[in-house]
Design an enzyme around this catalytic site. Structure first.
Site, PDB file in Angstrom:
ATOM      1  N   GLY A  53      79.626 -40.137 181.911  1.00  0.00           N
ATOM      2  CA  GLY A  53      80.493 -40.476 183.042  1.00  0.00           C
ATOM      3  C   GLY A  53      81.763 -41.235 182.719  1.00  0.00           C
ATOM      4  O   GLY A  53      82.404 -41.749 183.627  1.00  0.00           O
ATOM      5  N   TRP A  55      84.690 -40.053 181.798  1.00  0.00           N
ATOM      6  CA  TRP A  55      85.859 -39.424 182.423  1.00  0.00           C
ATOM      7  C   TRP A  55      85.842 -39.694 183.936  1.00  0.00           C
ATOM      8  O   TRP A  55      86.883 -39.940 184.540  1.00  0.00           O
ATOM      9  CB  TRP A  55      85.886 -37.914 182.148  1.00  0.00           C
ATOM     10  CG  TRP A  55      86.404 -37.572 180.785  1.00  0.00           C
ATOM     11  CD1 TRP A  55      86.380 -38.380 179.674  1.00  0.00           C
ATOM     12  CD2 TRP A  55      87.020 -36.349 180.374  1.00  0.00           C
ATOM     13  NE1 TRP A  55      86.942 -37.722 178.601  1.00  0.00           N
ATOM     14  CE2 TRP A  55      87.344 -36.484 178.992  1.00  0.00           C
ATOM     15  CE3 TRP A  55      87.321 -35.151 181.008  1.00  0.00           C
ATOM     16  CZ2 TRP A  55      87.960 -35.461 178.266  1.00  0.00           C
ATOM     17  CZ3 TRP A  55      87.933 -34.129 180.286  1.00  0.00           C
ATOM     18  CH2 TRP A  55      88.245 -34.277 178.934  1.00  0.00           C
ATOM     19  N   ASP A  84      76.921 -32.367 186.089  1.00  0.00           N
ATOM     20  CA  ASP A  84      76.359 -32.268 184.730  1.00  0.00           C
ATOM     21  C   ASP A  84      74.910 -31.804 184.822  1.00  0.00           C
ATOM     22  O   ASP A  84      74.253 -31.947 185.854  1.00  0.00           O
ATOM     23  CB  ASP A  84      76.420 -33.615 184.006  1.00  0.00           C
ATOM     24  CG  ASP A  84      76.348 -33.446 182.475  1.00  0.00           C
ATOM     25  OD1 ASP A  84      77.402 -33.572 181.824  1.00  0.00           O
ATOM     26  OD2 ASP A  84      75.251 -33.154 181.939  1.00  0.00           O
ATOM     27  N   ASP A 100      73.806 -26.737 186.371  1.00  0.00           N
ATOM     28  CA  ASP A 100      74.378 -25.986 185.254  1.00  0.00           C
ATOM     29  C   ASP A 100      75.671 -25.329 185.741  1.00  0.00           C
ATOM     30  O   ASP A 100      75.638 -24.524 186.679  1.00  0.00           O
ATOM     31  CB  ASP A 100      73.340 -24.919 184.845  1.00  0.00           C
ATOM     32  CG  ASP A 100      73.822 -24.055 183.711  1.00  0.00           C
ATOM     33  OD1 ASP A 100      75.022 -24.113 183.369  1.00  0.00           O
ATOM     34  OD2 ASP A 100      72.987 -23.299 183.172  1.00  0.00           O
ATOM     35  N   ASP A 125      84.822 -31.491 180.039  1.00  0.00           N
ATOM     36  CA  ASP A 125      84.599 -32.000 178.677  1.00  0.00           C
ATOM     37  C   ASP A 125      83.288 -31.420 178.142  1.00  0.00           C
ATOM     38  O   ASP A 125      82.617 -32.029 177.323  1.00  0.00           O
ATOM     39  CB  ASP A 125      84.541 -33.540 178.748  1.00  0.00           C
ATOM     40  CG  ASP A 125      84.572 -34.197 177.384  1.00  0.00           C
ATOM     41  OD1 ASP A 125      85.046 -33.561 176.427  1.00  0.00           O
ATOM     42  OD2 ASP A 125      84.114 -35.350 177.281  1.00  0.00           O
ATOM     43  N   LYS A 165      87.916 -29.056 177.190  1.00  0.00           N
ATOM     44  CA  LYS A 165      87.672 -29.158 175.740  1.00  0.00           C
ATOM     45  C   LYS A 165      87.497 -27.768 175.150  1.00  0.00           C
ATOM     46  O   LYS A 165      86.830 -26.915 175.741  1.00  0.00           O
ATOM     47  CB  LYS A 165      86.405 -29.985 175.517  1.00  0.00           C
ATOM     48  CG  LYS A 165      85.965 -29.983 174.062  1.00  0.00           C
ATOM     49  CD  LYS A 165      85.323 -31.249 173.647  1.00  0.00           C
ATOM     50  CE  LYS A 165      83.921 -31.427 174.163  1.00  0.00           C
ATOM     51  NZ  LYS A 165      83.487 -32.816 173.975  1.00  0.00           N
TER      52      LYS A 165
HETATM   53  N1  SAM Z   1      83.133 -36.353 179.686  1.00  0.00           N
HETATM   54  C1  SAM Z   1      81.859 -37.023 179.489  1.00  0.00           C
HETATM   55  C2  SAM Z   1      82.117 -38.505 179.491  1.00  0.00           C
HETATM   56  O1  SAM Z   1      83.264 -38.875 179.376  1.00  0.00           O
HETATM   57  O2  SAM Z   1      81.164 -39.274 179.630  1.00  0.00           O
HETATM   58  C3  SAM Z   1      81.190 -36.581 178.209  1.00  0.00           C
HETATM   59  C4  SAM Z   1      80.695 -35.176 178.265  1.00  0.00           C
HETATM   60  S1  SAM Z   1      79.606 -34.768 176.956  1.00  0.00           S
HETATM   61  C5  SAM Z   1      80.678 -34.642 175.599  1.00  0.00           C
HETATM   62  C6  SAM Z   1      79.209 -33.096 177.255  1.00  0.00           C
HETATM   63  C7  SAM Z   1      78.356 -32.893 178.479  1.00  0.00           C
HETATM   64  O3  SAM Z   1      78.321 -31.494 178.751  1.00  0.00           O
HETATM   65  C8  SAM Z   1      76.903 -33.327 178.326  1.00  0.00           C
HETATM   66  O4  SAM Z   1      76.603 -34.380 179.207  1.00  0.00           O
HETATM   67  C9  SAM Z   1      76.102 -32.067 178.695  1.00  0.00           C
HETATM   68  O5  SAM Z   1      74.950 -32.337 179.473  1.00  0.00           O
HETATM   69  C10 SAM Z   1      77.121 -31.284 179.494  1.00  0.00           C
HETATM   70  N2  SAM Z   1      76.844 -29.849 179.599  1.00  0.00           N
HETATM   71  C11 SAM Z   1      76.668 -28.968 178.577  1.00  0.00           C
HETATM   72  N3  SAM Z   1      76.409 -27.746 179.084  1.00  0.00           N
HETATM   73  C12 SAM Z   1      76.439 -27.852 180.446  1.00  0.00           C
HETATM   74  C13 SAM Z   1      76.255 -26.926 181.507  1.00  0.00           C
HETATM   75  N4  SAM Z   1      75.988 -25.640 181.271  1.00  0.00           N
HETATM   76  N5  SAM Z   1      76.362 -27.376 182.782  1.00  0.00           N
HETATM   77  C14 SAM Z   1      76.619 -28.684 183.028  1.00  0.00           C
HETATM   78  N6  SAM Z   1      76.811 -29.606 182.053  1.00  0.00           N
HETATM   79  C15 SAM Z   1      76.727 -29.194 180.776  1.00  0.00           C
END
Ligand code: SAM
Length: 313
Positions: A53, A55, A84, A100, A125, A165
């Site tokens: 969280g 961002w 997420d 998802d 992200d 990203k």
């Molecule tokens: N932007 C976030 C922050 O600042 O705290 C960090 C994000 S982290 C690098 C990547 C996130 O992508 C993870 O929490 C993961 O659960 C989520 N993620 C990956 N695949 C996903 C999907 N299909 N649907 C939703 N979230 C997904």
């Protein structure tokens, strides 16, 4: 790596705790905003793949809290919707959804929260659990961006911005071309807080302008046919070799994500994480280990050795 050692080796990890950000990624979004002013005039935002969280915290601190301080209420307040797979601890002014982003049901839920309004900004992200197989990781990352684009097509206002990203791997030119179908202005940003050793970068896609007659439902088919039309040799077709500007952003004289910085000589206290994980995968493994066997065993010399329980069953 111990917490103090990580404090020394990763300046953004340390600064994130000092400034109350849940993750060091906060600096990436802040540095992208410094370079591109993505928050200017923004009221409605979607934060895709938002956990833990940081961002969303940036969005709350930059958009929501100043509006509250200015006395705005109700519909006048910025709307921030975060999604997420993982649960996320609450953040003021942020509506959270667990789901998802590649599923249609989640996309519909996001859209439903806007009650017919459009978002001015979508940020994503998203990162899959990296396997180390670069082609696979890049492909899954690409799927997340396409899912983000499907949500963008429903919620983003014409002229709006997408920040996402990307992994700059072998097939990145195809992704740039797909993005340029929807955004005339696509730049790749590498914030200073993103390590040089990482292939991650962020596409900043501005002035959303879908092609005439485009319906959001066509997106999957459109993207699929782009693959089919050019086959495996996509990098060499003129369409796929779009040149996208690259910008290193963040204070270039400021903190360096690759450098180690000495900790203050006196009075230094290593801070705990701002927000411990809400549902970490390791918690269940620890519980199972505790249930299956004693966690520690006497070694005979007065010390204790850790025992790894076999987590069978
Ligand atoms: N932007 C976030 C922050 O600042 O705290 C960090 C994000 S982290 C690098 C990547 C996130 O992508 C993870 O929490 C993961 O659960 C989520 N993620 C990956 N695949 C996903 C999907 N299909 N649907 C939703 N979230 C997904």
């Amino acid at each position: 790596m111990g917490r103090t050692s990580k404090d020394k080796r990763d300046i953004y990890y340390r600064k994130a705790k000092e400034e109350g950000w849940r993750a060091r990624s906060a600096f990436k979004l802040l540095q992208i905003d410094d370079a591109f002013h993505i928050f200017a005039g923004v009221r409605h935002v979607v934060d895709l793949c938002a956990a833990p969280g940081s961002w969303s915290q940036v969005l709350s601190r930059r958009l929501y809290l100043p509006a509250v301080a200015a006395g705005r209420t109700g519909e006048q307040l910025p709307k921030i919707v975060a999604v997420d797979l993982q649960p996320m601890a609450p953040i003021e002014g942020v509506t959270q959804l667990q789901g998802d982003i590649t599923s249609e049901a989640t996309a519909r839920q996001v859209i439903s929260h806007f009650h017919g309004h459009h978002a001015d900004l979508v940020v994503c992200d998203g990162a899959p659990d990296v396997t180390g197989l670069h082609d696979m990781d890049e492909f899954v990352q690409g799927q997340l961006i396409l899912a983000a684009l499907a949500i963008v097509a429903h919620v983003l206002v014409p002229g709006g911005t997408l920040v996402a990203k990307v992994f700059r791997g072998r097939d990145i030119a195809l992704l740039y071309s797909q993005l340029k179908i929807f955004f005339p202005d696509v730049t790749v940003a590498k914030p200073k807080s993103s390590r040089n050793s990482s292939i991650e970068a962020f596409v900043v896609c501005r002035r959303y302008a879908p092609p005439p007659g485009f319906e959001p439902e066509q997106l999957q088919a459109l993207l699929h046919s782009a693959w089919q039309a050019y086959g495996p040799d996509t990098q060499h077709s003129p369409l796929m070799r779009q040149l996208v500007p690259f910008l290193a952003c963040g204070d270039l004289d400021g903190w360096d994500a690759e450098a180690s910085y000495d900790l203050p000589a006196e009075g230094y206290v290593s801070l705990p994480p701002v927000q411990p994980p809400t549902a970490p995968a390791y918690r269940r493994a620890i519980e199972r280990m505790k249930g299956a066997a004693p966690a520690r065993e006497d070694s005979g010399d007065g010390s204790h050795v850790a025992v790894m329980a076999t987590a069978a069953g």
